[in-house]
Write an enzyme that holds these catalytic residues in place. Structure first.
Site, PDB file in Angstrom:
ATOM      1  N   ASP A   1       0.894  -1.186  -0.036  1.00 42.36           N
ATOM      2  CA  ASP A   1       0.058  -0.048  -0.014  1.00 42.36           C
ATOM      3  C   ASP A   1       0.889   1.278   0.068  1.00 42.36           C
ATOM      4  O   ASP A   1       1.982   1.013   0.403  1.00 42.36           O
ATOM      5  CB  ASP A   1      -1.041  -0.044   1.421  1.00 42.36           C
ATOM      6  CG  ASP A   1      -1.635   1.148   1.384  1.00 42.36           C
ATOM      7  OD1 ASP A   1      -2.529   1.778   0.400  1.00 42.36           O
ATOM      8  OD2 ASP A   1      -1.597   1.716   2.474  1.00 42.36           O
TER       9      ASP A   1
ATOM     10  N   ASP B   1      -0.185   5.112   1.073  1.00 37.49           N
ATOM     11  CA  ASP B   1      -0.427   5.856   1.880  1.00 37.49           C
ATOM     12  C   ASP B   1      -0.371   5.548   3.388  1.00 37.49           C
ATOM     13  O   ASP B   1      -1.110   4.327   3.482  1.00 37.49           O
ATOM     14  CB  ASP B   1      -1.659   6.873   1.777  1.00 37.49           C
ATOM     15  CG  ASP B   1      -1.784   7.774   0.491  1.00 37.49           C
ATOM     16  OD1 ASP B   1      -2.136   8.712   0.550  1.00 37.49           O
ATOM     17  OD2 ASP B   1      -1.592   7.157  -0.454  1.00 37.49           O
TER      18      ASP B   1
ATOM     19  N   GLU C   1      -1.090  10.500   4.249  1.00 37.52           N
ATOM     20  CA  GLU C   1      -2.296  10.271   3.413  1.00 37.52           C
ATOM     21  C   GLU C   1      -2.587  11.518   2.547  1.00 37.52           C
ATOM     22  O   GLU C   1      -2.788  12.726   3.049  1.00 37.52           O
ATOM     23  CB  GLU C   1      -3.507  10.043   4.419  1.00 37.52           C
ATOM     24  CG  GLU C   1      -3.674   8.984   5.321  1.00 37.52           C
ATOM     25  CD  GLU C   1      -4.049   7.538   4.528  1.00 37.52           C
ATOM     26  OE1 GLU C   1      -4.547   7.903   3.451  1.00 37.52           O
ATOM     27  OE2 GLU C   1      -3.606   6.563   5.112  1.00 37.52           O
TER      28      GLU C   1
ATOM     29  N   ASP D   1      -1.840  -1.118   5.982  1.00 42.00           N
ATOM     30  CA  ASP D   1      -2.128  -0.468   7.236  1.00 42.00           C
ATOM     31  C   ASP D   1      -3.555  -0.249   7.401  1.00 42.00           C
ATOM     32  O   ASP D   1      -4.058  -0.071   8.625  1.00 42.00           O
ATOM     33  CB  ASP D   1      -1.435   1.082   7.412  1.00 42.00           C
ATOM     34  CG  ASP D   1      -2.279   1.940   6.663  1.00 42.00           C
ATOM     35  OD1 ASP D   1      -2.808   2.823   7.279  1.00 42.00           O
ATOM     36  OD2 ASP D   1      -2.263   1.873   5.164  1.00 42.00           O
TER      37      ASP D   1
END
Length: 290
Positions: free
Chosen positions: A85, A87, A94, A243
Site C-alpha cells: 500500500d 499512504d 495520507e 495499514d
C-alpha cells in the site's frame, strides 16, 4: 526449527526476558545485538503460533517491541513479489488529506479517511468519492506541492526496496490513492508496477471526481493476483504490506501479510505486525532466519 525474533528502536534484555517468561521459555544466554534478538524455539515446545501471538501482542504494546515468529521455510528465496500500500505505509502521509489541507478541508477529509481505514465505512468507493468531492476546485499545482513539501518515505522504505531488488523480487505499489503520487514513487524508487486512482483535472483544477474503476479492496486483491500470474507464480509467493482495512483482501491471499503501523482490525488478521520499527524490519526477519 522456528525462531522468535524481537526488535525495537531500543531493545534491551529486560524486554526480551519479559516476553520469554510469559511464554515459559528459557531466557538465559539471550543476547541483544543491534536492537534485536533471535531465539530458537525448542523442539517439542507446546504453545501454538496463535497462542504465542496472543500472549505477546499485549506485552509488545506495553513494552514497545515488535516480534515475529519465523518458520524455517520463511526464506527470501520463497518469495517473488513485494506488494505494498502507499499512504501511511510506503509513505508517512495520507495524500488526500494533505491535498485537502490546501482547500481548508483537511479535518472533514481526514475524518472520512480514518473511518474508512478503521473499517467503519465499509464501502471504500463511497468514502473515496465523498472525500474527492470535497477537493473540487483545488489547483492541480497543489499535487506537486504535496509531493515536494509533505511527502516523506516511511522509515526503512528504501532499505526494503533495495532488499527486494537484491533478492530478485518484483515490486508492486497498489493504492487507493492517486496516480500522480504512485507514478512519482515508481520513478524515485524504481518500482516495477503501480496501480491507483486517477483524479479528473479540467483547466488546471480538480473536478472532484475520480476517473475509471476505483481501486478498492477487491481491486487491490485482483491486482496482486494478476501481477503474480504475470510472474508465473501463485499469490502465496507474495509479501503484502499495508495499514488499512482496504488492504485485508490482498493480504488474505499472500504468503506473508505485514501490518505496518496499522489499524487494530488489520493487526488482528495479519501474519506480522510492525509498530515500533521501520519497514526494514522485514529485511531483518529474513537475515535472522538464514
Amino acid at each position: 526449527m522456528s525462531r522468535l525474533f524481537f526488535s525495537s528502536k531500543i531493545l534491551n534484555k529486560a524486554q526480551v526476558h519479559t516476553a520469554l517468561d510469559a511464554l515459559n521459555l528459557p531466557s538465559l544466554g539471550v543476547d541483544v545485538l543491534n536492537q534485536q534478538a533471535c531465539i530458537a524455539i525448542p523442539e517439542g515446545y507446546t504453545l501454538t503460533k496463535v497462542a504465542i501471538t496472543e500472549a505477546l501482542r499485549p506485552l509488545s504494546r506495553v513494552h514497545q517491541f515488535d516480534f515475529a515468529i519465523l518458520e524455517a521455510e520463511f526464506q527470501a528465496s520463497e518469495f517473488r513479489l513485494l506488494a505494498m500500500d502507499m499512504d501511511s505505509t510506503l509513505i508517512t502521509i495520507e495524500c488526500i488529506d494533505e491535498i485537502a489541507d490546501f482547500a481548508g478541508k483537511k479535518k472533514e477529509v481526514s475524518e472520512i479517511t480514518e473511518a474508512a481505514m478503521r473499517g467503519e465505512i465499509k464501502d471504500f468507493s463511497e468514502s473515496l468519492n465523498r472525500r474527492v468531492a470535497l477537493l473540487k476546485g483545488v489547483p492541480e499545482t497543489c499535487l506537486q506541492s504535496v509531493f515536494e513539501e509533505r511527502l516523506r518515505l516511511s522509515p526503512g522504505a528504501q532499505e526494503l526496496i533495495a532488499f527486494a531488488k537484491a533478492n530478485n523480487w518484483k515490486t508492486l505499489l497498489v493504492s487507493g490513492g492517486f496516480t500522480f503520487f504512485t507514478d512519482k514513487m515508481k520513478e524515485v524508487l524504481g518500482l516495477d508496477y503501480t496501480r491507483s486512482n486517477t483524479l479528473e483535472i479540467v483547466d488546471g483544477h480538480l473536478t472532484g471526481r475520480v476517473l475509471g474503476t476505483i481501486v478498492d479492496a477487491e481491486v487491490k486483491r485482483e491486482t496482486v493476483q494478476e501481477t503474480c500470474a504475470l510472474l508465473g507464480v501463485d499469490s502465496s509467493r507474495a509479501i503484502v504490506v499495508g495499514d488499512g482495512s482496504n488492504d485485508l483482501k490482498m493480504m488474505e491471499i499472500s504468503g506473508a501479510s505485514v501490518a505496518f503501523q496499522a489499524k487494530p482490525v488489520v493487526q488482528e488478521k495479519t501474519d506480522f505486525c510492525i509498530n515500533h520499527g521501520g519497514l526494514d524490519t522485514i529485511c531483518k526477519w529474513f537475515a535472522a532466519n538464514m
